[in-house]
Design a protein around this motif. Structure first.
Motif, short mmCIF file in Angstrom:
data_model
loop_
_atom_site.label_atom_id
_atom_site.label_comp_id
_atom_site.label_asym_id
_atom_site.label_seq_id
_atom_site.Cartn_x
_atom_site.Cartn_y
_atom_site.Cartn_z
N TRP A 51 0.79 -1.23 0.00
CA TRP A 51 0.00 0.00 0.00
C TRP A 51 0.82 1.29 0.00
O TRP A 51 0.27 2.36 -0.24
N GLY A 52 2.12 1.19 0.30
CA GLY A 52 2.92 2.41 0.42
C GLY A 52 3.00 3.16 -0.91
O GLY A 52 3.34 2.57 -1.94
N GLY A 53 2.66 4.44 -0.90
CA GLY A 53 2.78 5.26 -2.11
C GLY A 53 1.84 4.88 -3.24
O GLY A 53 2.08 5.23 -4.39
N LEU A 54 0.78 4.16 -2.94
CA LEU A 54 -0.19 3.77 -3.98
C LEU A 54 -0.87 5.03 -4.52
O LEU A 54 -1.44 5.81 -3.75
N SER A 55 -0.85 5.23 -5.83
CA SER A 55 -1.46 6.43 -6.39
C SER A 55 -2.98 6.29 -6.42
O SER A 55 -3.51 5.18 -6.50
N PRO A 56 -3.70 7.43 -6.36
CA PRO A 56 -5.17 7.36 -6.43
C PRO A 56 -5.63 6.64 -7.71
O PRO A 56 -6.61 5.90 -7.68
N ARG A 57 -4.92 6.84 -8.80
CA ARG A 57 -5.29 6.20 -10.07
C ARG A 57 -5.18 4.68 -9.98
O ARG A 57 -6.06 3.94 -10.45
N THR A 58 -4.10 4.21 -9.36
CA THR A 58 -3.92 2.76 -9.23
C THR A 58 -4.93 2.19 -8.25
O THR A 58 -5.49 1.11 -8.46
N ARG A 59 -5.19 2.94 -7.19
CA ARG A 59 -6.19 2.46 -6.22
C ARG A 59 -7.57 2.34 -6.88
O ARG A 59 -8.31 1.39 -6.65
N GLN A 60 -7.88 3.33 -7.74
CA GLN A 60 -9.16 3.31 -8.46
C GLN A 60 -9.25 2.07 -9.36
O GLN A 60 -10.27 1.40 -9.43
N ALA A 61 -8.16 1.78 -10.06
CA ALA A 61 -8.13 0.61 -10.95
C ALA A 61 -8.30 -0.67 -10.12
O ALA A 61 -9.06 -1.58 -10.50
N HIS A 62 -7.61 -0.74 -8.99
CA HIS A 62 -7.72 -1.91 -8.11
C HIS A 62 -9.17 -2.13 -7.70
O HIS A 62 -9.70 -3.25 -7.79
N GLN A 63 -9.83 -1.06 -7.28
CA GLN A 63 -11.22 -1.20 -6.83
C GLN A 63 -12.15 -1.54 -7.99
O GLN A 63 -13.12 -2.29 -7.81
N ALA A 64 -11.86 -1.03 -9.18
CA ALA A 64 -12.69 -1.36 -10.35
C ALA A 64 -12.59 -2.86 -10.67
O ALA A 64 -13.58 -3.50 -11.04
N ILE A 65 -11.39 -3.41 -10.51
CA ILE A 65 -11.20 -4.85 -10.75
C ILE A 65 -12.00 -5.66 -9.72
O ILE A 65 -12.71 -6.61 -10.08
N LEU A 66 -11.91 -5.26 -8.46
CA LEU A 66 -12.65 -5.98 -7.41
C LEU A 66 -14.15 -5.88 -7.64
O LEU A 66 -14.90 -6.86 -7.49
N ARG A 67 -14.62 -4.69 -8.04
CA ARG A 67 -16.06 -4.51 -8.26
C ARG A 67 -16.56 -5.35 -9.44
O ARG A 67 -17.69 -5.83 -9.44
N ALA A 68 -15.71 -5.53 -10.44
CA ALA A 68 -16.11 -6.37 -11.58
C ALA A 68 -16.29 -7.82 -11.12
O ALA A 68 -17.26 -8.49 -11.49
N PHE A 69 -15.36 -8.31 -10.30
CA PHE A 69 -15.53 -9.66 -9.75
C PHE A 69 -16.84 -9.75 -8.96
O PHE A 69 -17.57 -10.73 -9.06
N LEU A 70 -17.14 -8.71 -8.18
CA LEU A 70 -18.33 -8.74 -7.32
C LEU A 70 -19.62 -8.70 -8.14
O LEU A 70 -20.62 -9.30 -7.75
#
Ligand code: ZN
Length: 247
Positions: A51-70
């Motif tokens: 999580w260190g230094g994770l950019s907002p853009r990368t975090r957004q992409a990560h959550q979009a991937i999780l939401r697609a699975f959901l």
């Protein structure tokens, strides 16, 4: 709850990664044994690498991937994300791409596993037992988890409450969750997760442990304890306090 508040303070100092940044939510842990298990699984360097230094853009992409699975039970196409973002998520051991497809994004696997989660009519596969049991808290919805005992192949179903934090019903209330503690390396799914298993009964956990090296370390958790552990790890993936305020 005073105890949980104290634990959270300890964790912020010890772990260095706040809940807002994706770090575990120790306020969900009322049990010192579960806190010990979490500390053994998620040490400071692993949390910082994730999580260190994770950019907002990368975090957004990560959550979009999780939401697609959901929502679909399957990962989105890799073409929806830049190669740079996916490489960053992979280096952090959050998402792994194989053969140009998103193969896994903790807690989810694109391939079938022994750990199924049903949420709102969607079936999705989790990488391990703790991942499966933490999915409801991450999604903020009730879930039915079905895990297969590795000894007898019995399917154990667990209904998790809509806050994701409690077991409402289990077909085998005496089931045990073993959370093995191992060196994670570059990919937890290939190491630690292989020893995060759900057994239909204490006897089958004992039978499995007899087959393991005597040096193998881990924690023997009840279903309620394992749900707490999974929720503390995975709820901040999507349900971080900062995100809740922003949305
Ligand atoms: Zn069994």
């Amino acid at each position: 709850m005073a105890l949980a508040g104290d634990l959270q303070k300890v964790s912020e100092k010890f772990m260095g990664i706040s809940v807002e940044k994706g770090g575990p939510d120790l306020s969900l842990l009322s049990d010192p044994k579960v806190r010990d298990a979490l500390s053994a699984l998620m040490n400071e360097s692993r949390l910082a690498a994730r999580w260190g230094g994770l950019s907002p853009r990368t975090r957004q992409a990560h959550q979009a991937i999780l939401r697609a699975f959901l929502t679909k039970g399957a990962p989105p196409a890799t073409s929806e994300f830049s190669a740079e973002t996916l490489a960053d998520l992979s280096a952090r051991d959050l998402v792994h791409v194989r053969d140009d497809e998103i193969a896994l994004a903790y807690p989810f696997s694109a391939r079938p596993t022994d750990f199924q989660v049903r949420l709102g009519g969607v079936t999705v596969h989790a990488i391990c037992a703790v991942d499966a049991l933490g999915t409801a808290a991450m999604a903020g919805t009730a879930a039915e988890v079905t895990c297969t005992c590795p000894i007898c192949r019995t399917g154990v179903s667990i209904n998790i409450a809509s806050d994701g934090l409690a077991v409402e019903h289990a077909s085998r209330p005496e089931a045990r969750v073993w959370t093995g503690v191992k060196d994670v390396g570059a990919c937890a799914a290939e190491s630690q997760c292989k020893t995060m298993l759900l057994f239909c009964a204490p006897e089958h956990l004992e039978a499995w442990r007899r087959s393991q090296p005597s040096s193998a370390r881990g924690f023997d958790l009840s279903l309620a304890e394992a749900v707490q552990l999974g929720a503390a790890i995975f709820r901040p993936f999507i349900q971080a306090p900062g995100d809740r305020v922003a949305s």
